[in-house]
Design an enzyme around this catalytic site. Structure first.
Site, PDB file in Angstrom:
ATOM      1  N   CYS A   6       0.480  -1.132  -0.166  1.00 15.65           N
ATOM      2  CA  CYS A   6       0.133  -0.339   0.539  1.00 15.65           C
ATOM      3  C   CYS A   6       0.793   1.533   0.008  1.00 15.65           C
ATOM      4  O   CYS A   6       1.157   2.365  -0.707  1.00 15.65           O
ATOM      5  CB  CYS A   6      -1.068  -0.271   0.968  1.00 15.65           C
ATOM      6  SG  CYS A   6      -0.096  -0.232   2.621  1.00 15.65           S
ATOM      7  N   HIS A  29      -1.584   1.032   7.494  1.00 16.37           N
ATOM      8  CA  HIS A  29      -1.719   1.594   5.687  1.00 16.37           C
ATOM      9  C   HIS A  29      -2.162   2.674   5.914  1.00 16.37           C
ATOM     10  O   HIS A  29      -2.355   3.365   6.207  1.00 16.37           O
ATOM     11  CB  HIS A  29      -3.743   0.569   5.903  1.00 16.37           C
ATOM     12  CG  HIS A  29      -3.913   0.976   4.539  1.00 16.37           C
ATOM     13  ND1 HIS A  29      -3.451  -0.243   3.664  1.00 16.37           N
ATOM     14  CD2 HIS A  29      -5.232   1.643   3.583  1.00 16.37           C
ATOM     15  CE1 HIS A  29      -4.140   0.137   2.394  1.00 16.37           C
ATOM     16  NE2 HIS A  29      -5.001   1.032   2.503  1.00 16.37           N
TER      17      HIS A  29
END
Length: 391
Positions: free
Chosen positions: A68, A323
């Site tokens: 990510c 994330h």
């Protein structure tokens, strides 16, 4: 037995020669096909102008294994038409092995794939494999600021055209003047240096929270007294004396990257995330933030220090597990998009403001990298090339 064996050997020689000829012809044909394919790719790549045109809509990138952070940074690079304008003029490596290990070329292929199809997302597999060969691994929790520096340096190192290297440096490099002055005498040291990001603390020296991005900038350029154990040796005094350390802004690039230092390292080696509320403006004018003593530039240069927010790389989660996603404004449409791996959607400015942070939401989404785009570009700073060797 011997005669039969001899006949068999004589019969094999023409077959062997024919086989070698066919293999040679096949290899020549293969080389021709590869050359044709390479030329075709070169022709296609020269027509790539950047994902920011959004001809096929905003395209996502599949997560290949905790990628990510990489995906968010790739989107920030490829949505920047100034960067892709440089990328599409690179020299294509001559052989397959070099092409597989060349980061700029693999980024260009990914850009082409993102523009060519009608899919909502593509897999950056070849680029990820290329980066793995340069020790940028998958299935690793990367820090976005560190990974940005590694990617930029790999891109710069593997660009063969000197003029493109200079353009890339002009596009991203910040130039500052570091100043040390002895408080006992007139001895002073001045030194110009370059950096790729402005690493702004979000706490002051007393661990008090800075309230706005402008406060962070003022604190970063505020003079610091070096006393006690931090005293420096003065050549004129011949001993360690108190010094005043200051930094002045000399040159700001077209694409300005600001790193909000939200990960705090404590003495116990424990790292925690600072998630408190810290607003940042859509329009940033350094002339209204810094004082005259914090700048070392002429009026023509300072006239270009007006910026629009282009992208936000945001982090959610803790320092050890989290994330990344990217909020990016299309330079052609002037619309904001959220790039969350393979999921891409149009968002509003209020959605972007949600990355300001919140004191009670330690796992919430907070801005980590801010990328601003200059409103009125000017010619690069003439002394910039002298600083680049210090990066």
């Amino acid at each position: 037995m011997g005669q039969n064996s001899g006949h068999q050997e004589r019969g094999k020689k023409p077959e062997l020669a024919l086989s070698e000829t066919m293999e040679a012809e096949a290899e020549v044909q293969s080389n021709k096909d590869e050359a044709k394919e390479l030329k075709a790719k070169e022709r296609r790549l020269t027509s790539v102008f950047g994902v920011a045109d959004l001809k096929n809509g905003a395209i996502g990138l599949y997560n290949l294994g905790q990628s990510c952070c990489l995906n968010s940074l790739l989107q920030v690079f490829l949505m920047n038409i100034h960067f892709t304008g440089i990328l599409r003029r690179i020299t294509v490596p001559p052989c397959a092995a070099q092409r597989r290990s060349n980061v700029p070329y693999q980024m260009l292929l990914l850009l082409e794939e993102m523009q060519r199809g009608k899919r909502k997302a593509v897999r950056p597999t070849e680029l990820a494999c290329c980066l793995s060969a340069h020790r940028v691994e998958l299935f690793v929790q990367h820090d976005a600021a560190q990974l940005f520096l590694r990617l930029w340096n790999l891109i710069k190192k593997q660009m063969k055209k000197l003029e493109l290297v200079e353009e890339l440096s002009d596009l991203y490099t910040i130039c500052v003047q570091e100043h040390l002055a002895c408080q006992n005498c007139s001895f002073e040291i001045k030194n110009n240096s370059c950096m790729l990001t402005l690493p702004l603390p979000v706490l002051d020296s007393n661990s008090h929270r800075l309230k706005t991005l402008e406060d962070c900038l003022q604190y970063f350029f505020h003079p610091e007294e070096l006393t006690g154990q931090n005293m420096c040796f003065c050549q004129q005094c011949g001993m360690k004396t108190p010094f005043l350390k200051s930094m002045k802004l000399v040159y700001l690039p077209q694409t300005l990257t600001i790193h909000l230092k939200r990960f705090c390292f404590e003495k116990s080696s424990y790292t925690h995330k600072l998630s408190h509320y810290l607003p940042f403006p859509r329009d940033l004018d350094f002339n209204g933030v810094l004082t005259e003593n914090q700048c070392h530039a002429d009026d023509n240069e300072k006239a270009t220090w007006q910026y629009d927010l282009f992208a936000v790389v945001a982090h959610s989660g803790s320092a050890s597990c989290g994330h990344y996603c990217a909020y990016i404004q299309s330079l052609t449409e002037r619309k904001w998009y959220c790039f969350n791996d393979s999921q891409v959607c149009q968002v509003s400015w209020d959605d972007v403001k949600c990355t300001y942070g919140h004191s009670n939401l330690h796992w919430g989404e907070t801005a980590y990298l801010l990328i601003y785009m200059k409103k009125h570009p000017q010619q690069p700073y003439p002394g910039l090339s002298e600083c680049l060797g210090k990066l």
